[in-house]
Write a protein that holds these residues in place. Structure first.
Motif, mmCIF file in Angstrom:
data_model
loop_
_atom_site.group_PDB
_atom_site.id
_atom_site.type_symbol
_atom_site.label_atom_id
_atom_site.label_comp_id
_atom_site.label_asym_id
_atom_site.label_seq_id
_atom_site.Cartn_x
_atom_site.Cartn_y
_atom_site.Cartn_z
ATOM 1 N N LEU A 27 -0.569 -41.789 -14.060
ATOM 2 C CA LEU A 27 -1.527 -41.506 -12.992
ATOM 3 C C LEU A 27 -2.253 -40.193 -13.230
ATOM 4 O O LEU A 27 -1.622 -39.174 -13.527
ATOM 5 N N ASP A 52 -5.332 -40.185 -8.637
ATOM 6 C CA ASP A 52 -4.589 -41.404 -8.284
ATOM 7 C C ASP A 52 -3.177 -41.124 -7.772
ATOM 8 O O ASP A 52 -2.469 -42.053 -7.367
ATOM 9 N N VAL A 81 1.673 -44.954 -4.146
ATOM 10 C CA VAL A 81 1.465 -45.492 -5.491
ATOM 11 C C VAL A 81 2.696 -45.251 -6.360
ATOM 12 O O VAL A 81 3.134 -46.133 -7.108
ATOM 13 N N GLU A 83 1.697 -50.314 -11.411
ATOM 14 C CA GLU A 83 0.854 -49.566 -10.481
ATOM 15 C C GLU A 83 0.344 -50.511 -9.410
ATOM 16 O O GLU A 83 -0.193 -51.568 -9.693
ATOM 17 N N SER A 97 -1.625 -50.312 -5.411
ATOM 18 C CA SER A 97 -2.272 -49.439 -4.442
ATOM 19 C C SER A 97 -1.736 -49.654 -3.044
ATOM 20 O O SER A 97 -1.755 -48.768 -2.206
#
Length: 514
Positions: A487, A491, A496, A506, A508
């Motif tokens: 990340l 991000d 996450v 990963e 969201s």
């Protein structure tokens, strides 16, 4: 759960040690024929709860009912006699005795006053075949690998005709085929009405074999339910004490993300690291002037990555590049010469030498540069010690004070100084603020940030998501020895990271599927 179906009921268990509380309100209910997961991060109290049950420790409060009767076992032998067997992660058998002798240790079979070897060997072989293990039971245990020794320990536990078998990280030394065999044995035991307490950090294994689950955090039972009713993501949030979907508030640490910026120069590039089941495909990259957070649950492989980069553990496959050149460190001294320092996870075991002074501990790694013809340049050594005691604000009565007399935070500062006096280019920090007070934690966080600002690369391993989120320019997330997410600053978020820990990719959203 109906009371007549409950085999084990531990309720409101407390256990205190000098200066700490290991269990403050721990409970667990295990049904007959139930495969019950017991999970939690480091320090959650899993091992303490097991040791209270099996008589290694005496509880300071609470009640234990086993098979409908109140119990307070005085020793593991007494617990075993009542039908509780424990299989520990570290095989606790006698390596130079035969497999048969280990299985029957302490309860040997006799005939006409002599050891009945024929019967014991026959029964041992029968038990081993039940585990699909074809080995010679008359041979010494140490002639077999760790995985086979672990299966022998399981055979011994089964031989007691136990009502409850506790398995503490039983798959840590097994390959996939051996894990499948173990799970077949567990299902067979379950069918026979035997209960299992299964301690493991591998979420996929828990969902594959367990019926129910108890989650411990900081010595308290925070959840207990059928495992099918809780998603992996929710399970991770319970273990870490983080609310699903919560907004991460800044300012919970002393990190200031705006103060350090990565340079173009790549200091470390580790790709595809493999080491048994501990590391399957781990990768991480650190630039100069950058703090890279390494996140993951207990047993995900975080410490193993640091140790392999530092040359403390060998790797079976993968590539480590330092300053653009592939390296093959045979020992930590090679890494130190390349400008790498490691503050290990457990400062008491792998860090400080308790009976040596602050001076001796601080300059331990620098001794080769301070020594001529086998004699330490005491004046130069004292100059270094004085400078770093002052720079890091180490609270001590003086350089000659034994390091064991210092607080945890000040011990950690001395260990940081041990590497800083060598002026490293890359610093590997494994749980640098664990077990220290808030003030010392803040000082160390600020120091780490200053080091990155000065151009040093830092790999930060922490169980505290706040440290990872607020302190890192980039984050790599490990799950079961695999880097499952990388990340960038934009991000990085709590949700996450937890999703990657839970699902191995990963995501969201928070997701509710197991």
């Amino acid at each position: 759960m109906e009371e007549n179906n409950v085999l084990l009921h531990m309720e409101h268990i407390t256990k205190r040690f000098t200066g700490s509380v290991a269990l403050s309100d721990a409970s667990i209910r295990v049904a007959r024929g139930d495969v019950h997961a017991l999970i939690g991060e480091n320090g959650a109290g899993k091992s303490t709860l097991i040791k209270v049950l099996t008589g290694v420790y005496r509880s300071d409060g609470g009640t234990i009912l086993f098979d409908g009767q109140p119990v307070a076992f005085q020793s593991p032998q007494q617990a075993q006699h009542h039908g509780i067997s424990t299989i520990y992660q570290e095989v606790n058998l006698v390596p130079y005795r035969s497999v048969t002798e280990n299985i029957f240790l302490g309860r040997e079979l006799f005939r006409w006053g002599l050891l009945d070897w024929r019967k014991m060997n026959t029964e041992a072989s029968t038990l081993l075949k039940r585990l699909h293990l074809s080995i010679d039971a008359t041979k010494s245990l140490n002639t077999y690998n760790i995985a086979t020794q672990q299966m022998v320990a399981i055979a011994r536990a089964i031989s007691f005709k136990s009502k409850l078998v506790i398995m503490d990280e039983p798959t840590s030394s097994l390959n996939d085929d051996e894990v499948a065999t173990l799970f077949a044995v567990i299902r067979q035991l379950k069918a026979e009405g035997v209960s299992i307490i299964f301690v493991s950090h591998r979420l996929d294994e828990l969902y594959a074999i367990c019926d129910s689950i108890t989650v411990l955090r900081d010595g308290v039972t925070v959840d207990a339910r059928p495992i099918a009713s809780i998603s992996k993501l929710e399970l991770v949030s319970k273990m870490l004490g983080k609310d699903l979907g919560s907004v991460q508030q800044s300012g919970q640490t002393s990190f200031d993300a705006s103060r350090h910026h990565a340079q173009q120069e790549v200091l470390l590039d580790a790709v595809g690291l493999r080491q048994g089941r501990k590391l399957q495909n781990a990768s991480v990259k650190v630039h100069a002037g950058e703090i890279v957070g390494l996140a993951g649950l207990l047993g995900s492989g975080r410490s193993e990555v640091a140790r392999t980069v530092f040359g403390a553990d060998p790797i079976e496959a993968g590539k480590i590049t330092i300053d653009g050149k592939e390296v093959h460190f045979r020992a930590p001294i090679d890494a130190i010469r390349a400008g790498i320092g490691l503050c290990s996870e457990d400062r008491k075991i792998d860090g400080i030498i308790p009976d040596l002074s602050v001076r001796e501990n601080l300059t331990l790694a620098a001794l080769p540069t301070l020594t001529r013809s086998g004699i330490v340049d005491r004046k130069k050594q004292e100059q270094i010690v004085d400078r770093f005691i002052q720079r890091l604000g180490v609270k001590t009565a003086g350089p000659e004070q034994k390091i064991r007399e210092l607080s945890g935070g000040n011990q950690q500062k001395v260990l940081l100084a041990r590497w800083l006096c060598l002026n490293p280019r890359l610093l590997l920090l494994d749980e640098p603020t664990r077990g220290i007070d808030v003030g010392a934690k803040s000082e160390i966080q600020k120091l780490v940030e200053e080091l990155a600002e000065s151009g040093m690369g830092v790999l930060l391993i922490s169980s505290e998501l706040e440290e990872i989120i607020e302190g890192s320019d980039h984050v790599a997330v490990l799950r079961d020895g695999v880097t499952v997410a990388e990340l960038s600053r934009a991000d990085i978020s709590q949700n996450v990271i937890m999703a990657a820990m839970a699902h191995g990719e990963e995501q969201s959203g928070t997701g509710e599927g197991a």
